[in-house]
Every structure is written in C-alpha cells, then in structure tokens.
Scaffold this motif. Structure first.
Motif, PDB file in Angstrom:
ATOM      1  N   VAL A 117      12.207  57.218  62.172  1.00 37.61           N
ATOM      2  CA  VAL A 117      13.758  57.345  62.262  1.00 37.61           C
ATOM      3  C   VAL A 117      14.220  56.869  61.004  1.00 37.61           C
ATOM      4  N   LEU A 118      14.054  55.941  60.464  1.00 36.70           N
ATOM      5  CA  LEU A 118      14.634  55.245  59.152  1.00 36.70           C
ATOM      6  C   LEU A 118      14.316  56.432  58.179  1.00 36.70           C
ATOM      7  N   ASN A 119      13.118  56.776  57.904  1.00 38.15           N
ATOM      8  CA  ASN A 119      12.608  57.890  56.717  1.00 38.15           C
ATOM      9  C   ASN A 119      13.584  59.183  56.939  1.00 38.15           C
ATOM     10  N   GLU A 120      13.710  59.528  58.316  1.00 36.37           N
ATOM     11  CA  GLU A 120      14.441  60.776  58.378  1.00 36.37           C
ATOM     12  C   GLU A 120      15.849  60.371  58.111  1.00 36.37           C
ATOM     13  N   ASN A 121      16.412  59.268  58.140  1.00 40.94           N
ATOM     14  CA  ASN A 121      17.687  59.050  57.636  1.00 40.94           C
ATOM     15  C   ASN A 121      17.912  58.394  56.443  1.00 40.94           C
ATOM     16  N   GLU A 122      16.954  58.781  55.561  1.00 38.32           N
ATOM     17  CA  GLU A 122      16.752  58.403  54.126  1.00 38.32           C
ATOM     18  C   GLU A 122      17.036  56.722  53.975  1.00 38.32           C
ATOM     19  N   LEU A 123      16.509  55.996  54.813  1.00 37.16           N
ATOM     20  CA  LEU A 123      16.694  54.684  54.565  1.00 37.16           C
ATOM     21  C   LEU A 123      15.355  54.025  53.850  1.00 37.16           C
ATOM     22  N   PRO A 124      15.370  53.321  52.862  1.00 38.77           N
ATOM     23  CA  PRO A 124      14.008  53.108  52.024  1.00 38.77           C
ATOM     24  C   PRO A 124      13.002  52.178  52.722  1.00 38.77           C
ATOM     25  N   ILE A 125      11.740  52.835  52.898  1.00 40.20           N
ATOM     26  CA  ILE A 125      10.843  52.255  53.537  1.00 40.20           C
ATOM     27  C   ILE A 125       9.450  52.176  52.470  1.00 40.20           C
ATOM     28  N   LEU A 126       8.319  51.513  52.868  1.00 40.24           N
ATOM     29  CA  LEU A 126       7.198  51.525  52.321  1.00 40.24           C
ATOM     30  C   LEU A 126       6.160  52.555  52.783  1.00 40.24           C
ATOM     31  N   PRO A 127       5.497  53.181  51.926  1.00 39.20           N
ATOM     32  CA  PRO A 127       4.654  54.158  52.415  1.00 39.20           C
ATOM     33  C   PRO A 127       3.661  53.736  53.361  1.00 39.20           C
ATOM     34  N   TYR A 128       3.091  54.460  54.297  1.00 36.97           N
ATOM     35  CA  TYR A 128       2.342  53.825  55.651  1.00 36.97           C
ATOM     36  C   TYR A 128       1.559  54.940  55.929  1.00 36.97           C
TER      37      TYR A 128
END
Length: 401
Positions: free
Chosen positions: A152-163
C-alpha cells in the motif's frame, strides 16, 4: 469533560502479551482521573476476565499471571443486541452468581500484535456497534501485516526499502529457488521478519545464506508469511507519532538508542532507566537530534502514512535514515507501546488529557459511521422469486420430497 465507562481490553493471545499488560496499566492510571475503567483481561489461552484486582499491576507481577478461577468470566452475547456479559460473582463483591451486563460506553484496546491490533478485535467491536479507540478494521489489519503495508505504501509513493516475501509452504517446497531470488534481487545484510507481529519478536539481522536460513526458521514460528528486506547500513532510527482522524497532527520526533543493528525486544522494554516509567524508560532522545528540515520531512511522511493506511486515534510510525539522509518508512504501530504518551508530553499533552482526547475521537468516529446509510431498497427479491418459479416450472431445478 464527560465521565465514561471505558472497557480497557488487554493481554491477549499474542507474543506481546506482557507488553500489553504494561501499556494497559499505564493507560488505566491515566483514565482513572476522568473516567471509570472496566478492565477486561484476555488470558494467553483466550479467556476473557474482569475484576477490580486487574486494575493493579501487582496482580500480574507476583510470579504468575491471573488465574481464571479468581475472576469473573466475560462473554459476548448478540441477543437481542451485542453486549459484554458476566456471571458476576467477584465483580459485585458477592459470593453468589448474578448475570450482569457490563456498563460500557467506549472501548480502549490495549492489545499489541495478533488478536488485538490486527483488526480482529476491531471487527468484533464493529459488529457490536461499540465506539473504540484507534484505527478501524482496515487500518489495523494492513498496519499489522508488513507485506500488505509495504504494498500500500509503495502504491502511494511513500519510501520503503526493497523487499521480497513468501509463504511457509513455498519455503518448504522451493527454498533453493527462494534463496537464489533473494541473493539475486537483494544484497546482504538483510532483515528477516514475520509478516505479522511486532516488538521485534522473530526479527533477525542476517549477513549470509546460513544466517538467512536460520532466521527464516525463527520467523516461521510467528507467521506463515515471511518478509525479507534490505538492511540500511549504519541507520538512524527516528520515530514519530500521529494523532487524529481526517486532519491528524504529528508529534515531536524521537531517536531510540541502541548499540545493535536494530532495536530488540530487550532494547524496547527491558533495559529501562526507571522501572516506573514503563516502556517510556527505553533509551531515547526527545526531540531527536536532527535538523528542523529533516524533522519536518519525517513528520510529513508520518502524517501521510497515517492517512494512506486509514488510521485513527494515535499511531507511531518508525523510520530509518541512512548516511545520505534518505528516509524510509519502516513500520507503523496502530497501538503503540504506552500509546507513545512520552512524545505528546513534549507538546504539553499529559497522559490523562491524551487518553481523554482519544476517547473523544473514538466517539466522533463512531457517530460518523452511524450517520452513514447501511441499507438499500430494491425489488431484487421479488425478481429472484419470479426467476426461481420459472426455473422450477421448466424443470431446470431439482424437486424436493
């Protein structure tokens, strides 16, 4: 300020059971200034208990957890309408049983992790049409599931680490392919985590394939789905709480202190400067020693994360900052330890005021839900009846004896 009967639900079938007890007793002390607390303790085996002694932390610190025979058992009944009900033997201070409905205006969940912070308890309270503090079913469920949260965060362009992620079944049937995928897509060091859970339980920092395999075995004890993500080299952890609903407010930022690669369970809860300060006693710097620009950036990301995940009440969002000042959302805690009261104190909001504001928010959200329309009138059933009659007359439906 209205005085409410507040059901404080804590304990639970969760690895964070003891953490929940600490949070609940801090919340209880704060609530008692302005409200009447109805403690409901969920044992590790799933029994729901109530009784005045559950307000006292010493009930839990004498070497054993409370025994069901010493307290009244709580049941949820849905006839004619949902209620918390007890056969009150101890609750009324009498030695005779009497069926009693607990007087509850609002529920204050204080269960961390599974079966309390993951949307399951919230779903029950929704069916009971009871107002409750904190995120709803969706926010709680997505916030607890690290894989869903990252999606969900990735879809909303919030920064996350590769997983990457996989199920226990996939690991058992094709672990060689998974290891190859991990080592092709990501680079060591890595973090291995149970998809569901908190308080760093089951989390491992791994530097090679041998450690990866061992860590997956540990994480698999706590969740059927496993997450592995790239570790930040020499990270600085910064946390920020957010409170509200539609227009939430961020707290001051904090920097937890640890000498290890990540904050372990012991770092968070065991090593404390003052026993009386509970989970707020973990080493931390408040406000975090970072620039105003970075602090504002993190507060903005925290607020956006809170909104994207459809949270309410108070949540704490944890971030990782690398040496180049890149910021990554690490996780959200929709029922943070101690409700992160120590962050709000720095903004002039003492714990009794904080819990009362959370109750007011819960009542507001509940009223808004009940103002929605949950019915829709159509002629669908009459049409369905005619269609079924025709199918029967055409012999296309079987007959019954």
């Amino acid at each position: 300020m209205s005085k409410h009967n507040v059901a404080l639900i804590f304990g639970g079938c969760t690895p964070e059971h003891e953490v929940s007890i600490v949070t609940a007793h801090q919340v209880c002390l704060a609530l008692q200034e302005n409200h009447h607390v109805v403690p409901i303790y969920v044992t590790k085996t799933g029994e729901w208990l109530t009784g005045d002694a559950l307000r006292d932390l010493s009930t839990f610190t004498n070497g054993t957890l409370p025994h069901a025979s010493d307290f009244d058992k709580v049941a949820v009944e849905f006839h004619p309408e949902p209620k918390f009900v007890i056969n009150a033997k101890h609750w009324l201070g009498q030695k005779v049983q009497k069926r009693t409905v607990l007087p509850i205006d609002v529920v204050f969940p204080a269960i961390h992790g599974m079966h309390g912070e993951d949307g399951t308890l919230q779903g029950l309270l929704e069916l009971m049409n009871l107002p409750y503090v904190g995120a709803g079913v969706v926010g709680s469920a997505v916030g607890m599931d690290k894989i869903m949260m990252k999606a969900v965060l990735n879809e909303n362009e919030l920064p996350i680490l590769p997983y990457l992620w996989w199920t226990q079944h996939a690991w058992e049937t094709q672990c060689d392919e998974i290891i190859k995928d991990v080592e092709t897509t990501l680079t060591y060091p890595l973090f291995v985590k149970p998809a569901m859970g908190g308080s760093s339980i089951g989390v491992s920092h791994v530097k090679n394939q041998t450690e990866l395999v061992s860590a997956v075995g540990v994480a698999g004890h706590y969740s059927r789905r496993i997450l592995v993500e790239k570790a930040v080299e020499d990270p600085v952890e910064i946390n920020c709480a957010v409170m509200g609903t539609e227009e939430p407010t961020p707290s001051v930022c904090e920097q937890p202190i640890t000498q290890a690669n990540f904050l372990s369970f012991d770092d968070k809860y065991i090593h404390q400067e003052e026993e009386s300060s509970g989970m707020a006693g973990a080493d931390r710097k408040i406000p975090a020693p970072i620039s105003e620009k970075l602090s504002l950036h993190i507060q903005g990301l925290a607020t956006r994360t809170f909104q994207v995940l459809d949270c309410a009440g108070v949540a704490r969002i944890d971030f990782l900052v690398d040496v180049d000042q890149n910021v990554y959302v690490n996780e959200i805690n929709t029922i943070p330890g101690s409700y992160s009261y120590y962050l709000w104190v720095h903004q002039g909001i003492e714990f009794p005021k904080l819990v009362s504001e959370l109750i007011d928010l819960a009542l507001t959200v509940h009223a808004e839900k009940n103002s929605l329309t949950y019915t829709y009138t159509t002629n669908l059933l009459s049409q369905a009846d005619a269609s079924l009659a025709k199918l029967k007359s055409d012999g296309k439906l079987g007959t019954t004896a």
